[in-house]
Motif scaffolding. Sequence first.
Motif, PDB file in Angstrom:
ATOM      1  N   ASP A 198      -8.910  -7.666  -6.225  1.00 32.30           N
ATOM      2  CA  ASP A 198      -7.785  -7.567  -5.288  1.00 32.30           C
ATOM      3  C   ASP A 198      -7.155  -8.951  -5.175  1.00 32.30           C
ATOM      4  O   ASP A 198      -7.752  -9.873  -4.623  1.00 32.30           O
ATOM      5  CB  ASP A 198      -8.299  -7.068  -3.929  1.00 32.30           C
ATOM      6  N   SER A 230       3.273  -6.587  -0.003  1.00 31.83           N
ATOM      7  CA  SER A 230       3.153  -6.726   1.455  1.00 31.83           C
ATOM      8  C   SER A 230       3.063  -8.167   1.916  1.00 31.83           C
ATOM      9  O   SER A 230       3.749  -8.579   2.854  1.00 31.83           O
ATOM     10  CB  SER A 230       1.900  -5.996   1.943  1.00 31.83           C
ATOM     11  N   LYS A 231       2.182  -8.946   1.286  1.00 25.59           N
ATOM     12  CA  LYS A 231       1.892 -10.285   1.795  1.00 25.59           C
ATOM     13  C   LYS A 231       2.847 -11.321   1.196  1.00 25.59           C
ATOM     14  O   LYS A 231       3.393 -12.150   1.903  1.00 25.59           O
ATOM     15  CB  LYS A 231       0.443 -10.687   1.470  1.00 25.59           C
TER      16      LYS A 231
HETATM   17  C1  LIG Z   1      -7.401  -7.845   0.663  1.00 21.33           C
HETATM   18  C2  LIG Z   1      -6.300  -6.905   1.026  1.00 21.33           C
HETATM   19  N1  LIG Z   1      -5.855  -6.019   0.124  1.00 21.33           N
HETATM   20  C3  LIG Z   1      -4.878  -5.153   0.408  1.00 21.33           C
HETATM   21  C4  LIG Z   1      -4.286  -5.138   1.675  1.00 21.33           C
HETATM   22  C5  LIG Z   1      -3.249  -4.101   2.018  1.00 21.33           C
HETATM   23  O1  LIG Z   1      -2.127  -4.137   1.243  1.00 21.33           O
HETATM   24  P1  LIG Z   1      -0.998  -3.035   1.356  1.00 21.33           P
HETATM   25  O2  LIG Z   1      -0.164  -3.359   2.551  1.00 21.33           O
HETATM   26  O3  LIG Z   1      -0.241  -3.206   0.090  1.00 21.33           O
HETATM   27  O4  LIG Z   1      -1.652  -1.695   1.464  1.00 21.33           O
HETATM   28  C6  LIG Z   1      -4.716  -6.036   2.643  1.00 21.33           C
HETATM   29  C7  LIG Z   1      -4.121  -5.997   4.007  1.00 21.33           C
HETATM   30  O5  LIG Z   1      -4.636  -6.492   4.965  1.00 21.33           O
HETATM   31  C8  LIG Z   1      -5.744  -6.943   2.318  1.00 21.33           C
HETATM   32  O6  LIG Z   1      -6.185  -7.830   3.215  1.00 21.33           O
END
Ligand SMILES: Cc1ncc(COP(=O)(O)O)c(C=O)c1O
Length: 379
Positions: A198, A230-231
């Motif tokens: 991830d 997202s981030k």
């Molecule tokens: C490690 C990690 N992966 C994925 C996500 C979620 O991503 P998405 O908004 O694309 O579902 C988060 C959100 O907190 C996260 O911390």
Amino acid sequence: MVSKRLTRVEESATMKMGSIAKKLQAEGKSVLNFSLGEPDFKTPGHICEAAKRALDFGYTHYVSSAGVDELREAIAGKIREENEVDVSAENVIVTPGAKQAIYELMMSVLDDGDEVILLDPAWVTFESAVKLAGGNPKWVKRLEEEVNYESLESAVSENTKLIVINSPNNPAGYVLSETEQKEIAEFAVDHDLLVLSDEIYEKIIYGRKHVSIASFDGMQARTVIINGFSKTYAMTGWRIGYAVAPAEILKGMLKIQQHSVSCAPSIAQSAALTALSSPQDCVNEMVEQFKRRRDVIVKRLNEIGLRCLNPEGAFYAFVNTSNHGNDVEFTERLLKEAYIVVTPGSAFGLAGKNYVRFSFAASIEDILEGMGRIEKLYG
Ligand SMILES: Cc1ncc(COP(=O)(O)O)c(C=O)c1O
């Protein structure tokens, strides 16, 4: 009434803390919320404009289940160039958020009783997804000590199918070293395991360069990269994530996507394409601000006597509370006496027991005010 499968899974701790914060706010309390897992910035204007154009073009229907071709091509191009992995659009599936990609992967590769190695502490969705898919998590501690071949060996069995890594890390803020990734890669090859990597915080990294484990020898064929918008682009509500996977696994994930959500939102995919293909200044500016906040919060926490490692990536400070009780006691006191919301570390695994997670996706003013309130309690 509910299935046995569901009873294996807890409610999301971060979302729970978020709703407590909202409730207190509604009661008129001056709440400072450091539990958020999302950037507090607005989605950059040029990305919003792309969505408006998509609406005006009437781009409001189902699109192909694996994702819009141009976006899949752009993602494959990005992975080839930045992550040094030789993939094509055929290896990319666009999903409604990275979370959905994680569920699709677990559902595609796990049978009942299969085991998955998780690094403790870990973002809670990994454990939930493993359990919902019928698998069993096996934990290897990775907090203040590095992970290595031997520590992985202690958790492996003939039922092990997958290792999950997440660097930069939520909740601990570490970035896996090259040596660690090399040992994980060797271990995966030797034991014929898949790796879920991830990489959603890859751009939110301070003074380091992100390296994908998929670029290590023998790893492309056994790595599924999970990432999303997202981030990096402050696009949490748009719900666009993706996975880059070997063809056979991708086919499985696609089946699940077809039968569950059909496709990721069409308008948001247009916006994501613009995000990826435009200059990246907006990302650099956000990361610069995260870095400033990181420097402030880490300095203040340590001044107050709350020990905290310097996060090298993501936007979380993982703070040791052992001088002031365990994580749950600490969290409750902060909430009741200072109206400060944080997430107890034990929500992320046993290793988080005497830690709390502070998200610094908050303004410098809020961080300083929050640290002032905490100093009154513990300083
Ligand atoms: C490690 C990690 N992966 C994925 C996500 C979620 O991503 P998405 O908004 O694309 O579902 C988060 C959100 O907190 C996260 O911390």
